[in-house]
Design an enzyme around this catalytic site. Structure first.
Site, mmCIF file in Angstrom:
data_model
loop_
_atom_site.group_PDB
_atom_site.id
_atom_site.type_symbol
_atom_site.label_atom_id
_atom_site.label_comp_id
_atom_site.label_asym_id
_atom_site.label_seq_id
_atom_site.Cartn_x
_atom_site.Cartn_y
_atom_site.Cartn_z
ATOM 1 N N PHE A 26 -17.454 40.394 -39.921
ATOM 2 C CA PHE A 26 -16.927 41.366 -40.882
ATOM 3 C C PHE A 26 -16.573 40.680 -42.200
ATOM 4 O O PHE A 26 -15.819 39.697 -42.214
ATOM 5 C CB PHE A 26 -15.688 42.022 -40.272
ATOM 6 C CG PHE A 26 -15.095 43.142 -41.071
ATOM 7 C CD1 PHE A 26 -15.681 44.396 -41.065
ATOM 8 C CD2 PHE A 26 -13.937 42.953 -41.795
ATOM 9 C CE1 PHE A 26 -15.121 45.440 -41.777
ATOM 10 C CE2 PHE A 26 -13.366 43.982 -42.516
ATOM 11 C CZ PHE A 26 -13.960 45.239 -42.508
ATOM 12 N N SER A 94 -17.404 36.805 -34.245
ATOM 13 C CA SER A 94 -16.374 37.769 -34.624
ATOM 14 C C SER A 94 -16.888 39.201 -34.451
ATOM 15 O O SER A 94 -17.260 39.588 -33.358
ATOM 16 C CB SER A 94 -15.914 37.487 -36.058
ATOM 17 O OG SER A 94 -14.728 38.183 -36.351
ATOM 18 N N MET A 95 -16.939 39.996 -35.537
ATOM 19 C CA MET A 95 -17.508 41.336 -35.411
ATOM 20 C C MET A 95 -18.942 41.268 -34.924
ATOM 21 O O MET A 95 -19.413 42.176 -34.206
ATOM 22 C CB MET A 95 -17.451 42.080 -36.736
ATOM 23 C CG MET A 95 -18.075 43.478 -36.672
ATOM 24 S SD MET A 95 -18.240 44.288 -38.269
ATOM 25 C CE MET A 95 -19.648 43.408 -38.965
ATOM 26 N N ASP A 195 -6.784 30.534 -33.612
ATOM 27 C CA ASP A 195 -7.555 31.478 -34.430
ATOM 28 C C ASP A 195 -6.558 32.339 -35.184
ATOM 29 O O ASP A 195 -5.765 33.063 -34.574
ATOM 30 C CB ASP A 195 -8.455 32.324 -33.528
ATOM 31 C CG ASP A 195 -9.423 33.205 -34.298
ATOM 32 O OD1 ASP A 195 -9.084 33.638 -35.414
ATOM 33 O OD2 ASP A 195 -10.518 33.478 -33.765
ATOM 34 N N HIS A 225 -11.122 30.216 -36.765
ATOM 35 C CA HIS A 225 -11.927 31.406 -36.494
ATOM 36 C C HIS A 225 -13.420 31.219 -36.755
ATOM 37 O O HIS A 225 -14.257 31.550 -35.915
ATOM 38 C CB HIS A 225 -11.412 32.594 -37.313
ATOM 39 C CG HIS A 225 -12.166 33.852 -37.049
ATOM 40 N ND1 HIS A 225 -12.196 34.455 -35.810
ATOM 41 C CD2 HIS A 225 -12.959 34.608 -37.849
ATOM 42 C CE1 HIS A 225 -12.952 35.538 -35.863
ATOM 43 N NE2 HIS A 225 -13.431 35.654 -37.082
#
Length: 256
Positions: A26, A94-95, A195, A225
């Site tokens: 994202f 992530s996303m 994270d 992250h």
């Protein structure tokens, strides 16, 4: 709107018959995934790394896009590889992890396996719980970007979080969580010990929710992250390549 330099989609046709779709996260871009993609190219695989709609340009542009469009780009890359490769895997950060999990939920055995790094499928932040309301009041808020322990490295993500897009992301999270039991493919889940963007509960939800019997969990001790650009990047690259090779061999009946 053209992408900023370095954020363009990336594609390569290899010789192994194995295809890999990679998805960035994202407000990010292929910048965060390019080194991983090139590692898989060096192994001889066909690779597709799309720039998701609304990314790599401006946060205002992203606010005009929604999760089905982001997923559509990943699914189109998968469909393209299915036309030329006998085995296809999907990897996401992530996303991007949520998007490839959705791919697994929808495409079953046509997808050989999934690799997710710090997957994002939920948030414990109170403001995210009311993001659909906030998005009607303000277009963006300050972003938490470049969460990388390695000095001097940037993912070049947006400096603002577009709230209408975030509200759409929250809908993706709910959809993916609801259907996690439909994920039966072999899965490699890598997550950082520290994270500052995605809470550790995210990986726990994924590990607890999927129905896969072949599951490997790897803790990344030295990265934040954006681990694909951090100290543990080579761990991600090597473990994913090993995972892809093993699963491909097992699917072919040639156990290694």
């Amino acid at each position: 709107m053209p992408a900023v330099p370095g954020a363009e989609s990336f594609a390569h046709d290899g010789s192994t018959g194995i295809g890999v779709v990679l998805s960035h996260g994202f407000t990010g871009s292929p910048i965060s995934m390019r080194a991983w993609a090139e590692h898989l190219v060096a192994a001889g695989h066909s690779v597709r790394l799309p720039l998701l709609p609304g990314h790599g340009t401006t946060w205002q542009e992203m606010n005009r896009t929604t999760w089905p469009q982001w997923y559509g780009a990943v699914e189109a890359a998968f469909t393209e590889l299915r036309g030329s490769c006998h085995t296809v895997f999907a990897c996401g950060l992530s996303m991007g992890g949520a998007l490839v999990l959705r791919l697994a939920e929808e495409h079953g055995d046509d997808l050989a396996g999934v690799v997710v790094v710090n997957p994002s499928v939920m948030s414990l932040r109170k403001d995210v719980k009311v993001v659909s309301v906030l998005a009607r009041l303000v277009p963006s808020v300050a972003a938490i970007g470049n969460d990388i322990a390695k000095p001097g490295v940037s993912e070049q993500a947006y400096t603002r979080t577009p709230l209408r897009a975030l509200a759409s992301l929250a809908k993706l999270w709910r959809t993916v969580r609801r259907d996690l039991p439909r994920v039966t493919q072999p899965a490699l889940v890598l997550h950082s010990a520290v994270d500052h963007v995605v809470e550790p509960e995210n990986s726990a939800v994924v590990l607890r929710g999927i129905s896969s019997t072949d599951v490997t969990e790897v803790v990344l001790e030295n990265s934040y992250h954006v681990a694909t650009l951090d100290h543990d990047a080579q761990v991600i690259f090597d473990r994913s390549a090993e995972f892809i090779g093993r699963v491909r061999a097992e699917r072919a009946g040639d156990l290694v």
